[in-house]
Design a protein around this motif. Structure first.
Motif, short mmCIF file in Angstrom:
data_model
loop_
_atom_site.label_atom_id
_atom_site.label_comp_id
_atom_site.label_asym_id
_atom_site.label_seq_id
_atom_site.Cartn_x
_atom_site.Cartn_y
_atom_site.Cartn_z
N LEU A 1 0.81 -1.26 -0.02
CA LEU A 1 0.20 -0.03 -0.26
C LEU A 1 0.86 1.13 0.06
CD1 LEU A 1 -2.85 -1.28 2.42
CD2 LEU A 1 -2.95 -0.94 -0.03
N ASP A 2 1.96 1.46 0.60
CA ASP A 2 2.93 2.23 0.45
C ASP A 2 3.50 2.70 -0.86
OD1 ASP A 2 2.84 2.31 3.36
OD2 ASP A 2 4.49 1.46 3.72
N THR A 3 3.80 1.69 -1.77
CA THR A 3 3.89 1.81 -3.10
C THR A 3 2.79 2.44 -3.85
OG1 THR A 3 5.67 0.40 -2.91
CG2 THR A 3 4.89 0.97 -5.12
N TRP A 4 1.64 1.88 -3.45
CA TRP A 4 0.32 2.40 -4.24
C TRP A 4 0.12 3.78 -3.85
CZ3 TRP A 4 -4.36 3.99 -2.27
CH2 TRP A 4 -5.32 4.25 -3.31
N LEU A 5 0.43 4.21 -2.91
CA LEU A 5 0.14 5.89 -2.13
C LEU A 5 1.07 6.63 -3.30
CD1 LEU A 5 -0.32 5.54 1.53
CD2 LEU A 5 -2.16 6.19 -0.06
N VAL A 6 2.26 6.35 -3.52
CA VAL A 6 3.01 7.30 -4.19
C VAL A 6 2.65 8.22 -5.31
CG1 VAL A 6 5.35 7.58 -5.22
CG2 VAL A 6 5.19 6.03 -3.52
N GLY A 7 2.67 9.14 -5.34
CA GLY A 7 2.29 9.99 -6.23
C GLY A 7 0.94 10.56 -6.36
N VAL B 1 -4.51 8.22 4.55
CA VAL B 1 -4.61 9.03 3.34
C VAL B 1 -4.69 10.51 3.81
CG1 VAL B 1 -5.07 7.58 1.50
CG2 VAL B 1 -6.82 8.74 2.75
N ASN B 2 -4.14 11.59 3.25
CA ASN B 2 -4.51 12.90 3.70
C ASN B 2 -5.17 13.39 2.35
OD1 ASN B 2 -3.57 15.67 3.28
ND2 ASN B 2 -3.63 15.10 5.59
N VAL B 3 -6.41 13.98 2.90
CA VAL B 3 -7.35 14.79 1.85
C VAL B 3 -7.18 16.13 1.64
CG1 VAL B 3 -9.80 14.85 1.10
CG2 VAL B 3 -9.21 12.62 2.29
N ASP B 4 -6.66 16.50 0.76
CA ASP B 4 -6.40 17.94 0.59
C ASP B 4 -7.52 18.83 1.01
OD1 ASP B 4 -3.64 17.90 -0.12
OD2 ASP B 4 -4.12 17.86 -2.21
N ASP B 5 -7.58 19.75 1.86
CA ASP B 5 -8.43 20.62 2.19
C ASP B 5 -9.07 21.41 0.98
OD1 ASP B 5 -9.79 23.08 3.04
OD2 ASP B 5 -9.38 22.33 5.13
N PRO C 1 3.26 6.92 4.98
CA PRO C 1 3.38 5.38 5.36
C PRO C 1 2.27 4.92 6.03
CG PRO C 1 5.55 6.61 5.53
CD PRO C 1 4.33 7.72 5.43
N SER C 2 1.83 3.60 5.92
CA SER C 2 1.08 3.09 6.73
C SER C 2 1.53 2.21 7.71
CB SER C 2 -0.06 2.25 5.98
OG SER C 2 0.67 1.02 5.33
N SER C 3 2.25 1.15 7.48
CA SER C 3 2.66 0.48 8.43
C SER C 3 4.49 0.42 8.27
CB SER C 3 2.54 -0.88 8.36
OG SER C 3 2.53 -1.70 7.14
N LYS C 4 4.75 0.69 7.15
CA LYS C 4 6.46 0.61 6.74
C LYS C 4 6.90 2.08 6.38
CE LYS C 4 5.01 -3.46 4.28
NZ LYS C 4 3.62 -3.09 3.68
#
Length: 177
Positions: free
Chosen positions: A32-38, A110-114, A137-140
Motif C-alpha cells: 500500500l505504501d507503493t500504491w500511495l506514491v504520487g 491518506v491525507n485529503v487536501d482541504d 506510510p501506513s505500516s512501513k
C-alpha cells in the motif's frame, strides 16, 4: 459575466475513483505504501476497496489505526466492494477488520487536501519521487534505514508471512503484560 463563468470552470475538477491497491486490491500482499506514491486525494474523490471474503475494511481514528484496534470503528464493511467518499479534508485511516492482517500492514492512511488549500502546491508535493502531498506510510517507513529486514524478501503471502504476523502479535501481547 463571462469572466465569472471562466473562473468557475477553472476551479471545477472531476472526482477520481481510486481502486485501493489497483489490480492487487485490498489484500495483505498489496504494498500500500507503493500504491500511495504520487497520489493526491481531494475532497470529492472516492476510495474503492475490493477484497476477498477473508477481509473487511473499517475506517478508524488515528489512535485505533496505530494500535490496529478494530473494536471501535467509524464505519465498516464486509461486502468485498466498498466505497468511501472523501467528503472532508484531513487525515483518514482504514484497516482490515482482521487485526492480524492490520498488524501485518493491511492498513491505509491518506491525507485529503482541504478544499481551500487544494490549489496550493508545496515544494514537497511537487517532488519527483512522489513525496509529500497525500503520501503517508501506513505500516512501513518510507525511509530505507527503518525498513525491517523481513520486508525486503519477495514472498508476499505464505507461511513466512503468517509466522511473521504471529510473532509480531506475540511481541505485542507480551509487551502489554
Amino acid at each position: 459575466m463571462l469572466k465569472r463563468v471562466v473562473a468557475n470552470l477553472v476551479i471545477v475538477r472531476e472526482a477520481t475513483n481510486y481502486i485501493v491497491g489497483d489490480s492487487s486490491g485490498w489484500d495483505i500482499s498489496t504494498d500500500l505504501d507503493t500504491w500511495l506514491v504520487g497520489k493526491r486525494f481531494k475532497i470529492g474523490d472516492v476510495l474503492v476497496f475490493q477484497y476477498s471474503s477473508s477481509h473487511s475494511v473499517s475506517e478508524v481514528t488515528k489512535a485505533n489505526f496505530e494500535g490496529c484496534n478494530t473494536n471501535s470503528v467509524l464505519d465498516s464493511s464486509k461486502t468485498g466492494n466498498t466505497s468511501f467518499p472523501l467528503t472532508t479534508g484531513g487525515d483518514r485511516y482504514y484497516v482490515c477488520g482482521n487485526r492480524l492482517h492490520c498488524l501485518g500492514g493491511m492498513k491505509l492512511h491518506v491525507n485529503v487536501d482541504d478544499e481551500n488549500n487544494a490549489a496550493a502546491e508545496s515544494p514537497a508535493a511537487a517532488a519527483p519521487d512522489g513525496g509529500g502531498g497525500s503520501f503517508s506510510p501506513s505500516s512501513k517507513s518510507k525511509n530505507p534505514s527503518y525498513v525491517p529486514s523481513f520486508a525486503l524478501c519477495n514472498v508476499h503471502v505464505g507461511l513466512d508471512s503468517i509466522v511473521l504476523v504471529l510473532l509480531g502479535y506475540l511481541c505485542l501481547a507480551f509487551s502489554l503484560l
